[in-house]
Write a protein that holds these residues in place. Structure first.
Motif, PDB file in Angstrom:
ATOM      1  N   UNK B  68      -7.877  -0.513  -0.525  1.00 56.20           N
ATOM      2  CA  UNK B  68      -8.980   0.402  -0.803  1.00 56.20           C
ATOM      3  C   UNK B  68     -10.049  -0.227  -1.702  1.00 56.20           C
ATOM      4  N   UNK B  69      -9.871  -1.498  -2.001  1.00 55.82           N
ATOM      5  CA  UNK B  69     -10.926  -2.196  -2.745  1.00 55.82           C
ATOM      6  C   UNK B  69     -10.772  -2.138  -4.251  1.00 55.82           C
ATOM      7  N   UNK B  70      -9.662  -1.624  -4.742  1.00 53.92           N
ATOM      8  CA  UNK B  70      -9.429  -1.621  -6.188  1.00 53.92           C
ATOM      9  C   UNK B  70      -8.610  -2.827  -6.606  1.00 53.92           C
ATOM     10  N   UNK B  71      -8.375  -2.958  -7.907  1.00 55.62           N
ATOM     11  CA  UNK B  71      -7.552  -4.076  -8.381  1.00 55.62           C
ATOM     12  C   UNK B  71      -6.332  -3.534  -9.112  1.00 55.62           C
ATOM     13  N   UNK B  72      -5.173  -3.595  -8.456  1.00 56.51           N
ATOM     14  CA  UNK B  72      -3.973  -3.029  -9.068  1.00 56.51           C
ATOM     15  C   UNK B  72      -3.359  -3.940 -10.126  1.00 56.51           C
ATOM     16  N   UNK B  73      -2.713  -3.317 -11.085  1.00 59.65           N
ATOM     17  CA  UNK B  73      -1.828  -4.035 -12.006  1.00 59.65           C
ATOM     18  C   UNK B  73      -0.423  -3.579 -11.633  1.00 59.65           C
ATOM     19  N   UNK B  74       0.285  -4.476 -10.983  1.00 58.33           N
ATOM     20  CA  UNK B  74       1.600  -4.196 -10.391  1.00 58.33           C
ATOM     21  C   UNK B  74       2.661  -4.200 -11.497  1.00 58.33           C
ATOM     22  N   UNK B  75       3.140  -3.005 -11.867  1.00 60.84           N
ATOM     23  CA  UNK B  75       4.184  -2.935 -12.894  1.00 60.84           C
ATOM     24  C   UNK B  75       5.536  -3.265 -12.272  1.00 60.84           C
ATOM     25  N   UNK B  76       6.275  -4.114 -12.933  1.00 59.24           N
ATOM     26  CA  UNK B  76       7.561  -4.573 -12.414  1.00 59.24           C
ATOM     27  C   UNK B  76       8.589  -4.537 -13.532  1.00 59.24           C
ATOM     28  N   UNK B  77       9.654  -3.807 -13.329  1.00 58.91           N
ATOM     29  CA  UNK B  77      10.695  -3.749 -14.359  1.00 58.91           C
ATOM     30  C   UNK B  77      11.933  -4.532 -13.936  1.00 58.91           C
ATOM     31  N   UNK B  78      12.727  -4.866 -14.921  1.00 58.67           N
ATOM     32  CA  UNK B  78      13.959  -5.637 -14.683  1.00 58.67           C
ATOM     33  C   UNK B  78      15.159  -4.729 -14.445  1.00 58.67           C
ATOM     34  N   UNK B  79      14.910  -3.413 -14.379  1.00 52.53           N
ATOM     35  CA  UNK B  79      16.037  -2.488 -14.290  1.00 52.53           C
ATOM     36  C   UNK B  79      16.685  -2.441 -12.913  1.00 52.53           C
ATOM     37  N   UNK B  80      15.853  -2.529 -11.858  1.00 52.27           N
ATOM     38  CA  UNK B  80      16.363  -2.205 -10.524  1.00 52.27           C
ATOM     39  C   UNK B  80      16.641  -3.405  -9.628  1.00 52.27           C
ATOM     40  N   UNK B  81      16.251  -4.592 -10.070  1.00 53.49           N
ATOM     41  CA  UNK B  81      16.405  -5.769  -9.204  1.00 53.49           C
ATOM     42  C   UNK B  81      16.885  -6.968 -10.023  1.00 53.49           C
ATOM     43  N   UNK B  82      17.701  -7.801  -9.398  1.00 52.22           N
ATOM     44  CA  UNK B  82      18.097  -9.046 -10.067  1.00 52.22           C
ATOM     45  C   UNK B  82      17.029 -10.103  -9.790  1.00 52.22           C
TER      46      UNK B  82
END
Lengths: 225, 304
Positions: B68-82
C-alpha cells in the motif's frame, strides 16, 4: 532434590479404574523430603484406596525410587504379593514411576506430578535454581543461573517485564537479572556485567540424556560418538 | 521504501505509528488505519502477537503495508520461533520489501491468551539484533553464506521507567554494541524522568548514529491510566497526569489524553530531547492524525 506434588486423589482413582489390586511404591529420597511419597504418604494412600474399595496387596518405600535395580530387587523379594496386583501406583517423581515401569509389565500409574529440580531453602520451601542445561555458565552470572531463574531464560539482561525487581509473570518472584547485576556488582566484576553472551547450545545434551560409559576420568554421554 | 530509515538518517524529528493486526480475518478496520496513517508517519510498526495474544502475523501485515506504499517496522519477538524460524521469517520479510525490523524479547505466554503455550526464547533480543546484522553481511547465524544478503534497518526497545534502571541500561548498552540502528522506548509519561534517561542513553550512544524515539501510548481515560500504572511493568504515569485526566468529565478524557500526547511530542521535539516519537493508540489509530496536527507535526486539516 526432585520436587513433586501429590496428584488429586480423584485423578488417581480415574487412572486406576478397573484395577482392583494395587501395589503402592514410595521413594525414600526426594518424595520423602517433599512429603509426597514417604512412609506417611504411602500409608495415607493405602487407607484412601481401601476406603475407595481397592485392595492394597503390597506397599514399600523404596530406598531410592529411581534406582531401577533397587525397585526390581524389592519386587523380586515380594513376588507372590506383587504378582497378584492389577496395577502399581507410584508416589514419586516420573523417574521413580518409570523405574517401576522397568520392573513390571503391569499397569503403572503416577501418583505425583514431578515439578522441578529444587533447592531446599528450608523445610518444605523449595526453589528451582538449576535446569540441567548441560553446560554450566553461571560463573558469568555471579553463580545465579539465568537459564533457570529468568522466566524466559534470557542470557543478556532483563526484559521489559521487570517490575520493582520482580518478574512480570509472578510478582512474588525475584527478577533473576536484578539479582545477577547486584551480585556481580558486589564482586566488582564489571567485565561480566557488560559482556554479550551467545545463545545457548540446546543440544549439548541430546534428549533423552544418557551416560553410557563411566570411569575414574571419563563420563561419556549417550549422544557422544 | 526505506522511508523510516531515510527519516532517521535525515536528522528530522521522526514519527511512527502502530498497527495491531486483527484477531480473525476481518481486516477492514486495520486496512482503514493503514491507509489513514501510512502517508502521515515515517514508519508503521506492526505488532507481533502483542501481549502474547494470538493475532494475524506481523509479517503478512507488514507486507501489506509495503504493497500500500507505506513503510512498515516489522516487530519480531523471540517468544514464538527458534533461530530457524526467526531467520526464515527475516528472509521472507526481505522478499516482501520489508526493511525495518524491531527486535523484541516478547511477553511471556502466561500473560497472554494461550497460557499453556511453550515460550521459545531460543534467541534473546540481542541475538536477534546480531542475527539481522549478520544477514545484512550475507551470512546466516550459523555462518553459512546467504545467496543474497538482507538490508535491514535494525531496531530494538528499551524501558526508561524500568525499576531498577541499572540492569536495563546495561542491556541497552549491549543492544547498542550489537549494532542497533534505532530504539523505540516503552511508553513514557514523565518528561523529567525521560530527560534523565536520555542523558544516560546519550552517554552510551556517544560516537554512534543510534536514534532514539520516545514511546507514547495515548491515555484514553483515567481508568486506563491507572491500570497502566498498576499493571504494566515499566510504565509510570505521574500523579499530575492522573489529576489532569481526572479533572475532566469521562467523555472528555480521550481528548485530554490526546492533548497530553501532543504536548509531549512538542516538548520532546522543541527541546531536542530525543530523535522522534513512536505513537501507540492501541486500536484507536484514527485519533493519531489529529494528535499529529495538534503537535504541529502535520498541517491542520484545511490549512495548506
Amino acid at each position: 532434590m526432585i520436587i513433586s506434588k501429590k496428584k488429586p486423589f480423584e485423578e488417581i482413582l480415574e487412572d486406576l479404574e478397573g484395577d482392583d489390586k494395587i501395589v503402592i511404591l514410595g521413594c525414600g529420597e526426594c518424595a520423602t523430603a517433599t512429603r509426597t511419597g514417604g512412609e506417611p504418604e504411602v500409608a495415607e494412600m493405602k487407607a484412601a484406596l481401601e476406603a475407595a474399595g481397592k485392595e492394597v496387596v503390597f506397599t514399600e518405600v523404596v530406598h531410592t525410587g529411581c534406582h531401577e535395580l533397587d525397585v526390581k530387587r524389592i519386587l523380586r523379594l515380594n513376588k507372590e504379593k506383587v504378582d497378584q496386583a492389577d496395577a502399581f501406583l507410584v508416589l514419586s517423581c516420573g523417574a521413580g514411576t518409570q523405574a517401576a515401569r522397568a520392573a513390571t509389565d503391569k499397569h503403572v500409574v503416577p501418583g505425583c506430578d514431578p515439578l522441578f529440580l529444587g533447592n531446599i531453602q528450608r523445610s518444605m520451601d523449595f526453589l528451582e535454581k538449576c535446569s540441567h542445561c548441560g553446560a554450566c555458565v553461571i560463573d558469568d552470572y555471579g553463580a545465579i543461573c539465568p537459564i533457570t531463574r529468568c522466566a524466559k531464560g534470557l542470557v543478556n539482561g532483563p526484559c521489559g517485564g521487570t517490575s520493582h525487581g520482580k518478574c512480570e509473570i509472578d510478582p512474588e518472584m525475584d527478577c533473576a537479572w536484578v539479582l545477577i547485576h547486584e551480585q556481580l556488582k558486589k564482586e566488582g566484576r564489571e567485565d561480566k556485567r557488560t559482556m554479550i553472551h551467545g545463545p545457548k547450545d540446546w543440544n549439548v545434551i541430546r534428549r533423552p540424556g544418557a551416560v553410557v560409559e563411566r570411569g575414574p576420568d571419563k563420563l561419556k554421554m549417550g549422544s557422544e560418538k | 521504501m526505506g522511508a523510516y530509515r531515510n527519516a532517521c538518517n535525515s536528522g528530522k524529528f521522526v514519527v511512527s505509528g502502530e498497527i495491531g493486526p486483527p484477531k480473525g480475518t476481518n481486516v477492514q478496520t486495520m486496512l482503514h488505519h493503514i491507509d489513514l496513517l501510512k502517508d502521515k508517519v515515517d514508519g508503521l510498526n506492526v505488532t507481533d502477537n502483542q501481549s502474547a495474544v494470538m493475532r494475524m502475523g506481523s509479517l503478512a501485515v507488514s507486507g501489506e503495508i509495503v504493497r500500500r506504499g507505506g513503510d512498515p517496522v516489522f516487530q519480531t519477538t523471540c517468544r514464538d520461533r527458534n533461530r530457524l524460524g526467526l531467520q526464515s521469517d527475516l528472509l521472507s520479510a526481505a522478499f516482501m520489501g520489508i526493511t525495518n525490523v524491531l527486535c523484541l524479547t516478547g511477553d511471556h505466554p502466561v500473560v497472554g491468551d494461550h497460557k499453556q503455550a511453550k515460550g521459545v526464547f531460543d534467541f534473546d533480543s540481542i541475538h536477534l539484533i546480531q542475527c539481522c546484522k549478520k544477514m545484512n553481511e550475507g551470512h546466516d547465524w550459523a555462518g553459512n553464506e546467504l545467496d543474497g544478503a538482507t538490508d535491514f534497518f535494525v531496531g530494538a526497545v528499551v524501558t526508561p521507567e524500568s525499576d531498577p534502571l541499572e540492569p536495563q541500561m546495561y542491556k541497552f548498552a549491549r543492544k547498542v554494541e550489537a549494532g542497533t540502528d534505532f530504539f523505540q522506548t516503552q511508553a513514557v509519561y514523565d518528561m523529567d524522568n525521560f530527560q534523565r534517561f536520555m542523558d544516560k542513553a546519550r552517554e552510551i550512544t556517544a560516537g554512534t548514529n543510534v536514534k532514539i524515539m520516545a514511546g507514547l501510548v495515548v491515555l484514553t481515560g483515567l481508568g486506563m491510566a491507572k491500570y497502566m500504572n498498576r499493571s504494566v511493568p515499566g510504565i509510570f504515569v505521574p500523579d499530575a497526569l492522573l489529576e489532569e485526566m481526572g479533572g475532566v468529565p469521562k467523555e472528555e478524557q480521550l481528548r485530554k489524553g490526546m492533548e497530553i500526547a501532543a504536548r509531549h511530542i512538542r516538548f520532546l521535539r522543541d527541546n531536542k530531547v530525543c530523535d522522534g516519537v513512536h505513537i501507540m493508540a492501541i486500536g484507536k489509530e484514527e485519533i493519531v492524525p489529529e494528535i499529529l496536527e495538534m503537535a504541529g507535526i502535520i498541517p491542520c486539516r484545511g490549512a495548506a
